[in-house]
Design an enzyme around this catalytic site. Structure first.
Site, PDB file in Angstrom:
ATOM      1  N   TYR A   3      20.859   5.132   0.710  1.00 51.92           N
ATOM      2  CA  TYR A   3      21.931   4.205   1.068  1.00 51.92           C
ATOM      3  C   TYR A   3      23.236   4.943   1.351  1.00 51.92           C
ATOM      4  O   TYR A   3      24.018   4.534   2.207  1.00 51.92           O
ATOM      5  CB  TYR A   3      22.139   3.186  -0.061  1.00 51.92           C
TER       6      TYR A   3
ATOM      7  N   ASP B 148      11.467  -1.496   5.241  1.00 49.07           N
ATOM      8  CA  ASP B 148      12.729  -1.292   4.542  1.00 49.07           C
ATOM      9  C   ASP B 148      13.300   0.088   4.909  1.00 49.07           C
ATOM     10  O   ASP B 148      13.405   0.399   6.094  1.00 49.07           O
ATOM     11  CB  ASP B 148      12.510  -1.479   3.031  1.00 49.07           C
TER      12      ASP B 148
ATOM     13  N   HIS C  44      10.959 -10.738   2.299  1.00 48.67           N
ATOM     14  CA  HIS C  44      11.102  -9.351   2.739  1.00 48.67           C
ATOM     15  C   HIS C  44       9.843  -8.518   2.512  1.00 48.67           C
ATOM     16  O   HIS C  44       9.518  -7.651   3.317  1.00 48.67           O
ATOM     17  CB  HIS C  44      12.281  -8.729   1.979  1.00 48.67           C
TER      18      HIS C  44
END
Length: 308
Positions: free
Chosen positions: A237, A120, A289
């Site tokens: 992010y 990730d 994921h």
């Protein structure tokens, strides 16, 4: 390989000092690097293997895999800038700066070269480490997520008519990618409620969400369900635009690279080839994921085979 945990736990049970006791041979450490304190957990002997987790998790995400990996390598699992017990400064969440954090940690530990992998957000940091410090990278492991690139600007904001958010498993609608871009509001909305977002993401992104136990979720909630934890995690992010610009400057990597994916396999297969000369790809079948929890045995086996 999975660690047995008592379902009856206290808040103290989620502290690093208690968690590390559940993984024999591993120790909590801290180091000041690049002007911040980083927490990491290390154990095992051999060539160093640095592992980096992502959102919304901590070093604990690798706990199923760490004992087997430590039989062959000196395993170093790092809480990146903004994560868990590491510092949460106001700035520095672009992946190039975070890779410099890891590079300085590697140097401080006395290593010239390491294997490095991440999942990730951690995969993005690991890729940036290899791109910016190739001389320090033996092999690179990318788990389910590529480095940010301009394609991220085309992630759908609104799901299609046949892909409604009311369905049990809506695909390709990662609304939190936009939500985490907002400064200030997530902290106001989520403190005391972060479990709602975490549980949604685990359900959305995992094929079998039960593989991320209630105890695991309590560990992650303790790390993120506060103003600094939410702000810092969102900071990863909020730097994507800078990461995308940095990515444009990266040449193809010369060291061996493997992309291991569950639900992200096709994305890795599409995005990694232009950036890796010596590339292998592997799919963890039946996994979403969170491949380290959903199928730790297969993921560990693929890593060990690649690092031979």
């Amino acid at each position: 390989m999975k660690t047995a945990l008592n379902a009856n736990y206290s808040q103290d049970a989620t502290r690093d000092e208690e968690l590390v006791k559940l993984i024999p041979g591993f120790t909590n450490r801290n180091a000041i690097v690049n002007g911040i304190n980083l927490h990491y957990v290390e154990g095992g002997q051999g060539h160093p293997l640095v592992l980096i987790p992502g959102w919304p998790q901590t070093w604990w995400a690798f706990h199923h895999m760490m004992p087997a990996l430590a039989e062959k390598f000196h395993v170093i699992v790092v809480d990146i800038r903004g994560m868990g017990s590491s510092d949460k400064p106001e700035t520095g969440y672009d992946k190039k700066t975070m890779a410099k954090d890891i590079f300085e940690l590697v140097q401080k530990l006395g290593y010239d070269e390491v294997n490095i992998g991440g999942h990730d957000i951690g995969a993005q940091v690991a890729f940036s480490f290899a791109a910016n410090h190739p001389e320090a990278t033996t092999k690179l492991i990318v788990l389910d997520t590529p480095h940010p690139n301009a394609g991220m600007y085309y992630i759908p904001l609104i799901p299609s008519q046949n892909n409604s958010l009311t369905s049990d498993q809506p695909q390709n609608h990662m609304w939190w990618m936009a939500f985490n871009q907002i400064k200030g509001l997530p902290e106001e909305l989520l403190i005391g409620r972060s479990n709602l977002v975490h549980n949604y993401v685990f359900k959305y992104a995992a094929v079998d969400e039960s593989t991320i136990s209630e105890f695991d979720r309590a560990v992650y909630l303790a790390a993120y369900d506060n103003a600094d934890g939410i702000r810092a995690g969102n900071g990863w992010y909020q730097t994507f635009a800078q990461d995308i610009e940095d990515n444009k400057e990266y040449a193809a990597l010369a060291m061996p690279v493997i992309g291991i994916g569950g639900s992200g396999y096709e994305l890795l297969a599409r995005e990694l080839p232009p950036f890796a000369i010596d590339l292998k790809l592997a799919k963890v079948e039946g996994s979403g994921h969170f491949i380290m929890e959903e199928n730790p045995e297969k993921t560990t086996k693929l890593i060990l085979e690649f690092l031979k």
